[in-house]
Design a protein around this motif. Structure first.
Motif, PDB file in Angstrom:
ATOM      1  N   ASP A 171       2.179 -15.116   3.295  1.00 28.88           N
ATOM      2  CA  ASP A 171       1.919 -15.755   4.601  1.00 28.88           C
ATOM      3  C   ASP A 171       0.446 -16.094   4.812  1.00 28.88           C
ATOM      4  O   ASP A 171       0.104 -17.200   5.236  1.00 28.88           O
ATOM      5  CB  ASP A 171       2.342 -14.825   5.757  1.00 28.88           C
ATOM      6  N   THR A 189       0.833  -1.211   0.000  1.00 31.46           N
ATOM      7  CA  THR A 189       0.000   0.000   0.000  1.00 31.46           C
ATOM      8  C   THR A 189       0.866   1.259   0.000  1.00 31.46           C
ATOM      9  O   THR A 189       0.592   2.216  -0.720  1.00 31.46           O
ATOM     10  CB  THR A 189      -0.941   0.003   1.222  1.00 31.46           C
ATOM     11  N   GLU A 248      -5.153  -7.918  -0.967  1.00 31.14           N
ATOM     12  CA  GLU A 248      -4.475  -8.678  -2.030  1.00 31.14           C
ATOM     13  C   GLU A 248      -4.348 -10.167  -1.721  1.00 31.14           C
ATOM     14  O   GLU A 248      -4.163 -10.972  -2.627  1.00 31.14           O
ATOM     15  CB  GLU A 248      -3.097  -8.056  -2.319  1.00 31.14           C
ATOM     16  N   SER A 290      -6.903  -2.081  -6.968  1.00 34.94           N
ATOM     17  CA  SER A 290      -6.510  -2.916  -5.837  1.00 34.94           C
ATOM     18  C   SER A 290      -6.669  -2.160  -4.516  1.00 34.94           C
ATOM     19  O   SER A 290      -7.187  -2.704  -3.527  1.00 34.94           O
ATOM     20  CB  SER A 290      -5.059  -3.359  -6.014  1.00 34.94           C
TER      21      SER A 290
HETATM   22  C1  LIG Z   1       4.992  -0.461  -6.420  1.00 29.61           C
HETATM   23  C2  LIG Z   1       3.514  -0.706  -6.369  1.00 29.61           C
HETATM   24  C3  LIG Z   1       2.633   0.219  -6.929  1.00 29.61           C
HETATM   25  C4  LIG Z   1       1.260   0.007  -6.875  1.00 29.61           C
HETATM   26  N1  LIG Z   1       0.418   0.961  -7.349  1.00 29.61           N
HETATM   27  C5  LIG Z   1      -0.923   0.803  -7.174  1.00 29.61           C
HETATM   28  C6  LIG Z   1      -1.833   1.851  -7.498  1.00 29.61           C
HETATM   29  O1  LIG Z   1      -1.437   2.933  -7.931  1.00 29.61           O
HETATM   30  N2  LIG Z   1      -3.163   1.628  -7.316  1.00 29.61           N
HETATM   31  C7  LIG Z   1      -3.659   0.447  -6.823  1.00 29.61           C
HETATM   32  O2  LIG Z   1      -4.879   0.297  -6.672  1.00 29.61           O
HETATM   33  N3  LIG Z   1      -2.798  -0.551  -6.486  1.00 29.61           N
HETATM   34  C8  LIG Z   1      -1.463  -0.400  -6.629  1.00 29.61           C
HETATM   35  N4  LIG Z   1      -0.617  -1.401  -6.256  1.00 29.61           N
HETATM   36  C9  LIG Z   1      -1.169  -2.606  -5.643  1.00 29.61           C
HETATM   37  C10 LIG Z   1      -1.621  -2.281  -4.235  1.00 29.61           C
HETATM   38  O3  LIG Z   1      -0.717  -1.369  -3.672  1.00 29.61           O
HETATM   39  C11 LIG Z   1      -1.696  -3.514  -3.356  1.00 29.61           C
HETATM   40  O4  LIG Z   1      -2.344  -4.563  -4.011  1.00 29.61           O
HETATM   41  C12 LIG Z   1      -2.477  -3.173  -2.094  1.00 29.61           C
HETATM   42  O5  LIG Z   1      -1.904  -2.054  -1.462  1.00 29.61           O
HETATM   43  C13 LIG Z   1      -2.487  -4.358  -1.150  1.00 29.61           C
HETATM   44  O6  LIG Z   1      -3.007  -3.924   0.080  1.00 29.61           O
HETATM   45  P1  LIG Z   1      -3.128  -4.961   1.263  1.00 29.61           P
HETATM   46  O7  LIG Z   1      -3.638  -4.188   2.432  1.00 29.61           O
HETATM   47  O8  LIG Z   1      -3.881  -6.137   0.831  1.00 29.61           O
HETATM   48  O9  LIG Z   1      -1.625  -5.465   1.497  1.00 29.61           O
HETATM   49  P2  LIG Z   1      -0.281  -4.670   1.858  1.00 29.61           P
HETATM   50  O10 LIG Z   1      -0.425  -3.226   1.690  1.00 29.61           O
HETATM   51  O11 LIG Z   1       0.835  -5.351   1.153  1.00 29.61           O
HETATM   52  O12 LIG Z   1      -0.125  -4.957   3.407  1.00 29.61           O
HETATM   53  C14 LIG Z   1       0.131  -6.271   3.878  1.00 29.61           C
HETATM   54  C15 LIG Z   1       0.509  -6.158   5.332  1.00 29.61           C
HETATM   55  O13 LIG Z   1       0.522  -7.451   5.951  1.00 29.61           O
HETATM   56  C16 LIG Z   1       1.676  -7.563   6.765  1.00 29.61           C
HETATM   57  N5  LIG Z   1       1.950  -8.995   6.930  1.00 29.61           N
HETATM   58  C17 LIG Z   1       2.221  -9.903   5.944  1.00 29.61           C
HETATM   59  N6  LIG Z   1       2.413 -11.124   6.503  1.00 29.61           N
HETATM   60  C18 LIG Z   1       2.256 -10.983   7.845  1.00 29.61           C
HETATM   61  C19 LIG Z   1       2.352 -11.870   8.940  1.00 29.61           C
HETATM   62  N7  LIG Z   1       2.661 -13.173   8.807  1.00 29.61           N
HETATM   63  N8  LIG Z   1       2.161 -11.380  10.197  1.00 29.61           N
HETATM   64  C20 LIG Z   1       1.877 -10.059  10.389  1.00 29.61           C
HETATM   65  N9  LIG Z   1       1.783  -9.172   9.372  1.00 29.61           N
HETATM   66  C21 LIG Z   1       1.966  -9.633   8.126  1.00 29.61           C
HETATM   67  C22 LIG Z   1       2.726  -6.776   6.001  1.00 29.61           C
HETATM   68  O14 LIG Z   1       3.797  -6.417   6.841  1.00 29.61           O
HETATM   69  C23 LIG Z   1       1.894  -5.566   5.571  1.00 29.61           C
HETATM   70  O15 LIG Z   1       1.777  -4.648   6.619  1.00 29.61           O
HETATM   71  C24 LIG Z   1       0.761  -1.190  -6.291  1.00 29.61           C
HETATM   72  C25 LIG Z   1       1.635  -2.121  -5.734  1.00 29.61           C
HETATM   73  C26 LIG Z   1       3.000  -1.888  -5.759  1.00 29.61           C
HETATM   74  C27 LIG Z   1       3.911  -2.898  -5.118  1.00 29.61           C
END
Ligand SMILES: Cc1cc2nc3c(=O)[nH]c(=O)nc-3n(C[C@H](O)[C@H](O)[C@H](O)COP(=O)(O)OP(=O)(O)OC[C@H]3O[C@@H](n4cnc5c(N)ncnc54)[C@H](O)[C@@H]3O)c2cc1C
Length: 508
Positions: free
Chosen positions: A212, A49, A357, A373
């Protein structure tokens, strides 16, 4: 039952501090639940994120138009009911959380109206952004807000290692807060652990993206789906330490050129540079292979590169690229599938929810539309946060298992070597293009690797070893899903002898 050893309890336990976990925590707290949010992130930056660039899609008052674009990008494979949820709730979720609660300063035009951006495969300008560093500008205020919330405790640098299950129900997790595993019992456990970039040699994701949540859920018996749809971004920097060159660049006029300086996307799709991601990624790979290099030409941008995309321009300068021709190659970016959830984030296991995700909501099908996303994480996070309230933690129903004492010195070397093998296998056999023999070979290598990791972890544990185990399990699940799907669609692109023969006949 004997005295319960030291533990924590929470009505709602959220695992992961990206946008999806934050949204779930926020909504559960708004509904008066006591929320514990644990994250292995040491800093906010350890989440995809925080790295998000282009922005967050809105429906901009026209959900049907956004729905058409999501379905088209997925090549008709997204689940229309899930997409309906996304597009109908998009504007209200953005308004409520991002504008009213967090007051995110999205970019505006001189007249004070939002500066909606356009990205590939979007038919309209509907993406809110802050420079090209939208994720940072959303996540940091979000975490600060939750930190100050009286019903939420945020615990950083705390990894979840296992789910605590009893008779098919999830009762919480074991964290690494002490050597033998620290139990956290929860009425509802919400996994929001993000993606799988660390399974590949080149990825845009942070290194903690080891799959994970998917592995832990699958090991506990939860259903997973669509794992073969690993999305590769067409334009990551082609060199050491790859970084993303946002789709917004092409949305604003940047074009792709081969080593001779010629544009080529017209040969691949009527929408040229604005075609769906999977199409552009394969075209970039093919032209790079044929001519030696592909560059993203940012001189054709409508605005000024340095002014409009300062973060990306800085990344280029840091790698010695001063001009307007940036070498690019496809790079692992996003997982469209994951833990199978319904419209409220319920998994197939009682007590276990998942958002963001790490899930398969059906919104992306075989290929994700840009900037949906963050929106999916926000919408599903809010829905799950509302659904989970009212589940009371029952710490005495089940005794948490304990882990073996950890031995941190050795595992690091072991984990690094196994990770290298895993990443090579994934990159070579489960990349942008796959073939059935390669997938079968990858499965065999990954099974052996998992066996070695299981044998090693019989006597030792550490956070790294759990991440490695989770990476092996998730990689095997991806290989299995790829092996079981004979249809080439979206991000799962199969190259078989028949398809190669058909292509060369068409060329004739
Ligand atoms: C460089 C980049 C640019 C992007 N640009 C865009 C964009 O412009 N627009 C868009 O919509 N999407 C974009 N995406 C995709 C989007 O950012 C991600 O899909 C989205 O932010 C995922 O959010 P999330 O909360 O599911 O996971 P994340 O933001 O990845 O958070 C996952 C969290 O879980 C924690 N975690 C993982 N395993 C464990 C565990 N075993 N125990 C405790 N904590 C754990 C991690 O430390 C992290 O804090 C981009 C992605 C990247 C990498």
């Amino acid at each position: 039952m004997s005295e319960t050893p030291p533990h924590d309890t929470a009505d709602v336990l959220v695992v992961g501090s990206g946008i999806a976990g934050c949204a779930a925590a926020l909504q559960a707290a708004r509904e008066d639940a006591e929320v514990l949010l644990v994250t292995k992130a040491e800093r906010p930056t350890d989440a995809s994120t925080d790295w998000a660039q282009g922005g967050i899609s809105t429906a901009r008052g026209d959900p049907e138009a956004l729905k058409r674009d999501v379905l088209a990008a997925s090549d008709g494979t997204a689940d229309p009911d899930a997409v309906d949820v996304l597009v109908r709730e998009a504007d209200a979720a953005v308004e409520d959380v991002l504008l009213e609660t967090l007051e995110i300063p999205f970019d505006e035009r001189e007249n004070g109206a939002f500066d909606y951006a356009r990205e590939a495969a979007h038919s309209e300008r509907r993406i809110l952004h802050v420079d090209a560093a939208t994720g940072t500008h959303i996540l940091r205020p979000f975490l600060n807000y939750l930190d100050d919330h009286e019903r939420v405790e945020v615990r950083q640098d705390t990894a979840v290692l296992e789910l605590i299950t009893h008779e098919g129900r999830v009762h919480g997790v074991l964290t690494d807060e002490d050597a033998t595993g620290h139990p956290v019992y929860a009425g509802a456990t919400v996994l929001a652990t993000g993606g799988i970039g660390a399974l590949y040699l080149r990825s845009t994701n942070p290194e903690g993206a080891t799959g994970d949540g998917i592995a832990m859920a699958a090991l506990a018996g939860a259903d997973v789906a669509d794992l073969e749809y690993v999305q590769f971004h067409p334009t990551a920097f082609d060199g050491e330490d790859p970084f993303l060159l946002s789709e917004a660049l092409r949305g604003e006029g940047a074009v792709l050129r081969d080593a001779d300086g010629d544009r080529f996307m017209d040969d691949y799709h009527p929408d040229a540079e604005l075609a769906p991601r999977d199409v552009v990624a394969r075209a970039v790979a093919a032209e790079r292979e044929a001519t030696g290099e592909v560059v993203l030409d940012v001189q054709t941008l409508e605005g000024d590169f340095e002014d409009e995309f300062p973060g990306i321009a800085e990344n280029c300068r840091d790698r010695g690229i001063d001009g307007y021709q940036i070498p690019v190659a496809p790079c692992e970016h996003f997982l469209c599938g994951g833990i199978d959830v319904d419209h409220d984030g319920r998994t197939s296991l009682e007590g276990l929810y998942a958002v963001g995700e790490c899930t398969r909501t059906g919104v992306h099908g075989a290929n994700r539309l840009a900037s949906t996303s963050l929106l999916e994480g926000l919408v599903w996070g809010l829905r799950a946060g509302e659904t989970v309230v009212g589940c009371e933690a029952k710490p005495r129903v089940v005794d948490a298992p304990t882990l073996r004492d950890s031995d941190p010195a050795l595992p690091e070397r072991f984990a690094a070597e196994k990770f290298r093998r895993l990443r090579r296998t994934m990159a070579e056999q489960l990349g942008l293009e796959r073939d059935p023999d390669g997938i079968a070979r990858a499965s065999a290598v990954l099974r052996r690797l998992k066996g070695e990791v299981d044998a090693y972890t019989r006597t030792r544990t550490s956070r790294e070893l759990y991440e490695l185990r989770n990476a092996c399990v998730t990689a095997l699940l991806i290989a299995r899903a790829a092996g079981e799907n004979a249809e080439s669609r979206g991000c799962h692109h199969l190259v078989t002898e028949e398809s190669t023969a058909a292509e060369s006949t068409a060329d004739d």
